[in-house]
Design a protein around this motif. Structure first.
Motif, short mmCIF file in Angstrom:
data_model
loop_
_atom_site.label_atom_id
_atom_site.label_comp_id
_atom_site.label_asym_id
_atom_site.label_seq_id
_atom_site.Cartn_x
_atom_site.Cartn_y
_atom_site.Cartn_z
N GLU A 195 0.83 -1.20 0.00
CA GLU A 195 0.00 0.00 0.00
C GLU A 195 0.87 1.26 0.00
OE1 GLU A 195 -3.68 2.03 2.56
OE2 GLU A 195 -2.72 0.18 3.25
N GLU A 196 1.95 1.23 0.76
CA GLU A 196 2.86 2.38 0.81
C GLU A 196 3.57 2.56 -0.54
OE1 GLU A 196 4.28 2.58 5.46
OE2 GLU A 196 5.07 0.97 4.18
N LEU A 197 3.98 1.47 -1.15
CA LEU A 197 4.65 1.55 -2.45
C LEU A 197 3.71 2.10 -3.53
CD1 LEU A 197 6.70 -1.78 -2.62
CD2 LEU A 197 7.64 0.54 -2.79
N ASN A 198 2.48 1.64 -3.49
CA ASN A 198 1.53 2.05 -4.52
C ASN A 198 1.16 3.52 -4.41
OD1 ASN A 198 1.47 -0.43 -5.75
ND2 ASN A 198 -0.32 -1.17 -4.64
N ALA A 199 1.47 4.14 -3.29
CA ALA A 199 1.16 5.55 -3.11
C ALA A 199 2.23 6.45 -3.73
CB ALA A 199 1.02 5.88 -1.63
N ILE A 200 3.34 5.86 -4.17
CA ILE A 200 4.44 6.64 -4.77
C ILE A 200 4.27 6.65 -6.29
CG2 ILE A 200 6.95 6.82 -5.00
CD1 ILE A 200 7.19 5.24 -2.41
N SER A 201 4.55 7.78 -6.92
CA SER A 201 4.44 7.86 -8.39
C SER A 201 5.47 6.96 -9.05
CB SER A 201 4.62 9.31 -8.86
OG SER A 201 5.93 9.76 -8.60
N LYS A 202 5.12 6.48 -10.24
CA LYS A 202 5.96 5.48 -10.91
C LYS A 202 6.10 5.78 -12.40
CE LYS A 202 3.98 2.13 -7.74
NZ LYS A 202 3.02 3.16 -7.21
N VAL A 203 7.26 5.37 -12.95
CA VAL A 203 7.47 5.36 -14.39
C VAL A 203 7.78 3.92 -14.77
CG1 VAL A 203 8.25 7.74 -14.56
CG2 VAL A 203 9.91 5.94 -14.12
N GLY A 204 7.51 3.57 -16.00
CA GLY A 204 7.72 2.18 -16.37
C GLY A 204 7.93 1.97 -17.85
N SER A 241 13.79 12.53 -10.20
CA SER A 241 12.39 12.73 -9.85
C SER A 241 12.06 11.98 -8.57
CB SER A 241 11.48 12.23 -10.99
OG SER A 241 11.47 10.81 -11.03
N GLU A 242 10.82 12.08 -8.15
CA GLU A 242 10.37 11.35 -6.97
C GLU A 242 9.74 10.02 -7.35
OE1 GLU A 242 10.85 12.48 -3.74
OE2 GLU A 242 12.11 13.85 -4.87
N SER A 243 9.77 9.65 -8.64
CA SER A 243 9.16 8.41 -9.11
C SER A 243 10.08 7.22 -8.88
CB SER A 243 8.82 8.51 -10.60
OG SER A 243 7.82 9.48 -10.84
N ILE A 244 9.48 6.05 -8.83
CA ILE A 244 10.23 4.80 -8.74
C ILE A 244 9.90 3.96 -9.97
CG2 ILE A 244 10.31 4.84 -6.22
CD1 ILE A 244 8.00 2.86 -6.16
N ALA A 245 10.65 2.87 -10.19
CA ALA A 245 10.43 2.04 -11.38
C ALA A 245 10.89 0.62 -11.12
CB ALA A 245 11.19 2.63 -12.58
N LEU A 246 10.33 -0.30 -11.90
CA LEU A 246 10.81 -1.68 -11.92
C LEU A 246 11.72 -1.85 -13.13
CD1 LEU A 246 7.53 -3.69 -11.15
CD2 LEU A 246 9.35 -3.02 -9.57
N ILE A 247 12.84 -2.56 -12.91
CA ILE A 247 13.81 -2.72 -13.99
C ILE A 247 14.59 -4.01 -13.78
CG2 ILE A 247 15.74 -1.54 -12.85
CD1 ILE A 247 16.23 -0.08 -15.55
N GLN A 248 15.19 -4.54 -14.85
CA GLN A 248 15.98 -5.76 -14.73
C GLN A 248 17.16 -5.55 -13.77
OE1 GLN A 248 15.01 -4.41 -17.64
NE2 GLN A 248 14.60 -5.98 -19.19
N ARG A 249 17.43 -6.60 -13.00
CA ARG A 249 18.48 -6.49 -11.99
C ARG A 249 19.83 -6.14 -12.62
NH1 ARG A 249 18.68 -8.38 -6.88
NH2 ARG A 249 16.77 -9.59 -7.21
N HIS A 250 20.14 -6.73 -13.76
CA HIS A 250 21.47 -6.48 -14.33
C HIS A 250 21.63 -5.03 -14.79
CE1 HIS A 250 20.66 -6.47 -18.78
NE2 HIS A 250 19.61 -7.18 -18.44
N ILE A 251 20.53 -4.40 -15.22
CA ILE A 251 20.59 -2.99 -15.61
C ILE A 251 20.70 -2.12 -14.36
CG2 ILE A 251 19.37 -1.10 -16.72
CD1 ILE A 251 18.17 -3.06 -18.63
N ALA A 252 19.91 -2.44 -13.33
CA ALA A 252 19.94 -1.66 -12.09
C ALA A 252 21.35 -1.68 -11.49
CB ALA A 252 18.93 -2.23 -11.10
N THR A 253 21.98 -2.84 -11.47
CA THR A 253 23.32 -2.96 -10.89
C THR A 253 24.33 -2.14 -11.68
OG1 THR A 253 22.81 -5.19 -10.09
CG2 THR A 253 25.13 -4.59 -10.25
N LYS A 254 24.24 -2.19 -13.00
CA LYS A 254 25.18 -1.46 -13.84
C LYS A 254 25.03 0.05 -13.65
CE LYS A 254 26.01 -3.16 -17.86
NZ LYS A 254 27.46 -3.45 -17.73
#
Length: 314
Positions: A195-204, A241-254
């Protein structure tokens, strides 16, 4: 064998057959010339010779485009088998002459896969195939029929995107996903509820739904306010920005090592994607294609963030 058939076989210039194959699939002199790395006048001249040898126009104009004749359409399957056999038979002769091979390869993939294999691919080309050119095209601007025709040499894509069972494929790697935010994001902390996560703006990331939906699936209630078509742009948007996103682990690490972002594990997020390499039968026995296929998985071996999928056959 009749004298007429023997005479026709003796008169046939086998060097023209690869040109004929490209003409029949491209149905365009200019496109065939580009694929063959030849000039248009040279391909036009070859088409004229082929018309004489086969006693058929092979390729004719219909309105604004060119189409193949019924006779030429009947040649397509046999031509593929003949040329594949010749390429397989003579492949061993080219094994020590990789540097002399001139060819263009077209690969359809998403930018996330390019991050996974791009650097090693450049190194392989420089070391072994200096005269081979590779063009990457966006997976979202690609049609599966282009693999069958040979217009696209490989597609590197999630396994569920390509649904044509007549295409060849090998599994490469499995992607899993994490959440990214800018560093010291005021609303991000360990142990957050959904519920807390869903309250944050997101890009995808999301593809054109008209061409088949390719979209990262978040937890229930996860909705993005902004969807983009390049996965590797997400860290730039999140960092500023204040947004969060889901991304592949290997890209996030790089990107974490180069940008002001943080990586977060999300409880209950178990979305995994198997990435395969696909190609058409037209290239099944091509020496240069087989050489590249055998090394695609090698290009991933130095990435500890990617889970390789073991295949029985490559």
């Amino acid at each position: 064998m009749s004298n007429r058939i023997q005479k026709n076989l003796r008169a046939l210039d086998l060097n023209l057959l690869p040109i004929l194959r490209e003409l029949l699939y491209a149905q365009s002199v200019s496109k065939a010339a580009e694929r063959l790395n030849m000039s248009q006048p040279a391909v036009s001249e070859a088409l004229g010779r082929l018309r004489i040898q086969f006693g058929d126009e092979l390729l004719v104009r219909s309105g604004r485009k060119m189409v193949i004749t019924p006779f030429a359409e009947g040649l397509t399957g046999s031509l593929d088998k003949i040329l594949s056999g010749i390429e397989l038979l003579t492949g061993f002769q080219r094994a020590d002459k990789l540097a002399d091979i001139e060819q263009k390869l077209v690969i359809a993939t998403a930018d996330s896969a390019l991050v996974a294999i791009g650097v090693r691919l450049i190194n392989y080309l420089s070391e072994y195939l200096p005269r081979v050119r590779v063009q990457f095209i966006d997976l979202q601007n690609f049609d599966q029929s282009q693999l069958k025709s040979g217009e696209v040499d490989f597609a590197i894509a999630p396994s569920f995107i390509i649904d044509d069972e007549t295409l060849n494929n090998i599994p490469l790697y499995r992607e899993d996903f994490v959440c990214i935010s800018r560093a010291r994001h005021p609303k991000m902390r360990a142990g957050m509820t959904l519920e807390e996560l869903n309250a944050i703006s997101k890009v995808g990331f999301g593809s054109d739904p008209k061409k088949g939906s390719l979209r990262v699936q978040g937890p229930p209630g996860w909705e993005e306010q902004l969807l983009i078509s390049q996965m590797t742009l997400l860290p730039y948007l999140v960092e500023n920005s204040e947004s969060i996103a889901l991304i592949q682990r290997h890209i996030a690490t790089k990107f974490k090592s180069k940008m002001n972002i943080e990586v977060h594990e999300i409880e209950g997020l178990n979305w995994k994607v198997d990435v395969h390499a696909f190609w058409g039968n037209i290239h099944e026995n091509s020496y240069i294609h087989a050489w590249v296929r055998e090394r695609l998985r090698d290009m991933l071996d130095n990435n500890s963030e990617i889970e390789l999928i073991h295949a029985n056959k490559i």
